[in-house]
Write a protein that holds these residues in place. Structure first.
Motif, PDB file in Angstrom:
ATOM      1  N   ILE A 123       0.864  -1.175   0.000  1.00  0.00           N
ATOM      2  CA  ILE A 123       0.000   0.000   0.000  1.00  0.00           C
ATOM      3  C   ILE A 123       0.904   1.230   0.000  1.00  0.00           C
ATOM      4  CG2 ILE A 123      -1.842   1.239   1.185  1.00  0.00           C
ATOM      5  CD1 ILE A 123      -2.387  -1.468   2.657  1.00  0.00           C
ATOM      6  N   THR A 124       0.744   2.057  -1.009  1.00  0.00           N
ATOM      7  CA  THR A 124       1.527   3.285  -1.102  1.00  0.00           C
ATOM      8  C   THR A 124       0.666   4.468  -0.650  1.00  0.00           C
ATOM      9  OG1 THR A 124       0.885   3.562  -3.411  1.00  0.00           O
ATOM     10  CG2 THR A 124       2.947   2.399  -2.996  1.00  0.00           C
ATOM     11  N   ASP A 125       1.260   5.633  -0.570  1.00  0.00           N
ATOM     12  CA  ASP A 125       0.560   6.860  -0.175  1.00  0.00           C
ATOM     13  C   ASP A 125      -0.094   6.733   1.201  1.00  0.00           C
ATOM     14  OD1 ASP A 125       1.344   7.970  -2.561  1.00  0.00           O
ATOM     15  OD2 ASP A 125      -0.517   7.491  -3.587  1.00  0.00           O
ATOM     16  N   VAL A 126       0.651   6.170   2.162  1.00  0.00           N
ATOM     17  CA  VAL A 126       0.160   6.014   3.524  1.00  0.00           C
ATOM     18  C   VAL A 126       0.611   7.226   4.348  1.00  0.00           C
ATOM     19  CG1 VAL A 126       0.216   4.565   5.579  1.00  0.00           C
ATOM     20  CG2 VAL A 126       0.325   3.506   3.309  1.00  0.00           C
ATOM     21  N   PRO A 127      -0.320   7.989   4.904  1.00  0.00           N
ATOM     22  CA  PRO A 127       0.072   9.131   5.735  1.00  0.00           C
ATOM     23  C   PRO A 127       0.883   8.662   6.944  1.00  0.00           C
ATOM     24  CG  PRO A 127      -2.268   9.225   5.210  1.00  0.00           C
ATOM     25  CD  PRO A 127      -1.783   7.882   4.771  1.00  0.00           C
ATOM     26  N   PRO A 128       1.896   9.403   7.356  1.00  0.00           N
ATOM     27  CA  PRO A 128       2.669   9.012   8.532  1.00  0.00           C
ATOM     28  C   PRO A 128       1.770   8.856   9.755  1.00  0.00           C
ATOM     29  CG  PRO A 128       3.783  10.768   7.355  1.00  0.00           C
ATOM     30  CD  PRO A 128       2.422  10.620   6.726  1.00  0.00           C
ATOM     31  N   GLY A 129       2.099   7.890  10.593  1.00  0.00           N
ATOM     32  CA  GLY A 129       1.333   7.633  11.804  1.00  0.00           C
ATOM     33  C   GLY A 129       1.557   6.220  12.278  1.00  0.00           C
ATOM     34  N   ASN A 130       0.838   5.829  13.319  1.00  0.00           N
ATOM     35  CA  ASN A 130       0.907   4.473  13.850  1.00  0.00           C
ATOM     36  C   ASN A 130      -0.204   3.633  13.241  1.00  0.00           C
ATOM     37  OD1 ASN A 130       3.120   4.890  15.592  1.00  0.00           O
ATOM     38  ND2 ASN A 130       1.771   5.906  17.053  1.00  0.00           N
ATOM     39  N   TYR A 131       0.155   2.413  12.822  1.00  0.00           N
ATOM     40  CA  TYR A 131      -0.799   1.522  12.173  1.00  0.00           C
ATOM     41  C   TYR A 131      -0.715   0.131  12.794  1.00  0.00           C
ATOM     42  CZ  TYR A 131      -1.360   5.116   8.656  1.00  0.00           C
ATOM     43  OH  TYR A 131      -1.635   6.304   8.017  1.00  0.00           O
ATOM     44  N   ALA A 132      -1.871  -0.493  12.960  1.00  0.00           N
ATOM     45  CA  ALA A 132      -1.959  -1.867  13.446  1.00  0.00           C
ATOM     46  C   ALA A 132      -2.898  -2.628  12.519  1.00  0.00           C
ATOM     47  CB  ALA A 132      -2.466  -1.901  14.881  1.00  0.00           C
ATOM     48  N   ILE A 133      -2.606  -3.924  12.343  1.00  0.00           N
ATOM     49  CA  ILE A 133      -3.350  -4.728  11.376  1.00  0.00           C
ATOM     50  C   ILE A 133      -3.889  -5.981  12.048  1.00  0.00           C
ATOM     51  CG2 ILE A 133      -3.186  -5.995   9.199  1.00  0.00           C
ATOM     52  CD1 ILE A 133      -0.817  -4.144   8.467  1.00  0.00           C
ATOM     53  N   THR A 134      -5.121  -6.317  11.730  1.00  0.00           N
ATOM     54  CA  THR A 134      -5.712  -7.571  12.158  1.00  0.00           C
ATOM     55  C   THR A 134      -6.201  -8.308  10.911  1.00  0.00           C
ATOM     56  OG1 THR A 134      -7.410  -8.598  13.552  1.00  0.00           O
ATOM     57  CG2 THR A 134      -7.957  -6.474  12.611  1.00  0.00           C
ATOM     58  N   VAL A 135      -6.019  -9.637  10.894  1.00  0.00           N
ATOM     59  CA  VAL A 135      -6.361 -10.434   9.711  1.00  0.00           C
ATOM     60  C   VAL A 135      -7.014 -11.750  10.130  1.00  0.00           C
ATOM     61  CG1 VAL A 135      -4.406  -9.472   8.417  1.00  0.00           C
ATOM     62  CG2 VAL A 135      -4.123 -11.627   9.600  1.00  0.00           C
ATOM     63  N   PHE A 136      -7.750 -12.351   9.208  1.00  0.00           N
ATOM     64  CA  PHE A 136      -8.205 -13.724   9.407  1.00  0.00           C
ATOM     65  C   PHE A 136      -8.371 -14.414   8.060  1.00  0.00           C
ATOM     66  CE2 PHE A 136     -12.361 -11.743   8.888  1.00  0.00           C
ATOM     67  CZ  PHE A 136     -13.132 -12.714   8.257  1.00  0.00           C
ATOM     68  N   HIS A 137      -8.212 -15.747   8.090  1.00  0.00           N
ATOM     69  CA  HIS A 137      -8.343 -16.567   6.892  1.00  0.00           C
ATOM     70  C   HIS A 137      -9.819 -16.903   6.730  1.00  0.00           C
ATOM     71  CE1 HIS A 137      -6.748 -20.296   4.499  1.00  0.00           C
ATOM     72  NE2 HIS A 137      -7.698 -19.632   3.868  1.00  0.00           N
ATOM     73  N   ASP A 138     -10.442 -16.296   5.745  1.00  0.00           N
ATOM     74  CA  ASP A 138     -11.872 -16.437   5.473  1.00  0.00           C
ATOM     75  C   ASP A 138     -12.068 -17.586   4.482  1.00  0.00           C
ATOM     76  OD1 ASP A 138     -14.568 -16.077   5.103  1.00  0.00           O
ATOM     77  OD2 ASP A 138     -14.403 -14.043   4.295  1.00  0.00           O
ATOM     78  N   HIS A 139     -12.152 -18.813   4.995  1.00  0.00           N
ATOM     79  CA  HIS A 139     -12.241 -20.007   4.143  1.00  0.00           C
ATOM     80  C   HIS A 139     -13.464 -19.994   3.238  1.00  0.00           C
ATOM     81  CE1 HIS A 139      -8.911 -22.348   5.843  1.00  0.00           C
ATOM     82  NE2 HIS A 139      -9.226 -21.763   6.983  1.00  0.00           N
ATOM     83  N   ASP A 140     -14.610 -19.553   3.777  1.00  0.00           N
ATOM     84  CA  ASP A 140     -15.844 -19.592   2.987  1.00  0.00           C
ATOM     85  C   ASP A 140     -16.156 -18.270   2.289  1.00  0.00           C
ATOM     86  OD1 ASP A 140     -16.571 -18.118   5.197  1.00  0.00           O
ATOM     87  OD2 ASP A 140     -18.049 -19.563   5.926  1.00  0.00           O
ATOM     88  N   GLU A 141     -15.260 -17.298   2.406  1.00  0.00           N
ATOM     89  CA  GLU A 141     -15.363 -16.008   1.717  1.00  0.00           C
ATOM     90  C   GLU A 141     -16.676 -15.276   1.975  1.00  0.00           C
ATOM     91  OE1 GLU A 141     -13.792 -15.781  -2.300  1.00  0.00           O
ATOM     92  OE2 GLU A 141     -12.907 -17.774  -2.070  1.00  0.00           O
ATOM     93  N   ASP A 142     -17.172 -15.381   3.210  1.00  0.00           N
ATOM     94  CA  ASP A 142     -18.402 -14.657   3.548  1.00  0.00           C
ATOM     95  C   ASP A 142     -18.123 -13.334   4.253  1.00  0.00           C
ATOM     96  OD1 ASP A 142     -17.623 -15.463   6.081  1.00  0.00           O
ATOM     97  OD2 ASP A 142     -19.557 -16.378   6.606  1.00  0.00           O
ATOM     98  N   GLY A 143     -16.843 -13.028   4.497  1.00  0.00           N
ATOM     99  CA  GLY A 143     -16.470 -11.762   5.115  1.00  0.00           C
ATOM    100  C   GLY A 143     -16.597 -11.730   6.625  1.00  0.00           C
ATOM    101  N   GLU A 144     -16.957 -12.859   7.239  1.00  0.00           N
ATOM    102  CA  GLU A 144     -17.139 -12.899   8.687  1.00  0.00           C
ATOM    103  C   GLU A 144     -16.299 -14.009   9.291  1.00  0.00           C
ATOM    104  OE1 GLU A 144     -21.227 -13.042   9.843  1.00  0.00           O
ATOM    105  OE2 GLU A 144     -21.788 -11.472   8.428  1.00  0.00           O
TER     106      GLU A 144
END
Length: 142
Positions: A73-94
């Motif tokens: 991801i480019t053009d990220v404004p300076p600051g603190n960033y944290a990321i959370t992820v999950f493997h969505d096996h059934d691709e339902d977004g939940e």
């Protein structure tokens, strides 16, 4: 001649503005399969961390290739960033959870913090993104 000077001014202004931003490179590993996608939420504030879709700075879905998901991801404004992820096996977004609320899908947080006492804080998961710098986030799913 005026057109050449104007074009040079625009070019210099655009390159100057570009230098005010940083870049984030995300690599998510340890996916159990290539089935499904990886859902990603990026936060630039503690409010809403780690699962409020409305308060996330950016939300995205990444394909899995060779059991890894990647994104720059480019053009990220300076600051603190944290990321959370999950493997969505059934691709339902939940994310699927058991009866007591523990995730059934593989998940992870930036900085790969310990999870002994529940969900890690924004500060434990965040990294500083600075102008003209690429910040790497390597996240292992659990």
């Amino acid at each position: 001649m005026k057109l050449a000077i104007f074009s040079l001014f625009i070019l210099l202004t655009a390159s100057q503005a570009k230098s005010d931003f940083g870049t984030i490179e995300i690599t998510i590993s340890e996916t159990s399969s290539e089935q499904g996608v990886v859902q990603v939420l990026i936060f630039n504030q503690e409010e809403g961390w780690p699962e409020s879709l409305d308060q996330a700075w950016k939300m995205m879905t990444l394909p899995i290739e060779n059991k890894v998901a990647k994104k720059t991801i480019t053009d990220v404004p300076p600051g603190n960033y944290a990321i959370t992820v999950f493997h969505d096996h059934d691709e339902d977004g939940e994310i699927r959870k058991n009866k007591v609320g523990y995730p059934l899908d593989s998940f992870g947080f930036s900085n790969n913090p310990s999870l002994l006492f529940g969900v890690p804080s924004f500060s434990k998961c965040s990294k500083r993104v600075s102008a003209d710098v690429t910040t790497q986030f390597d996240i292992e799913l659990r």
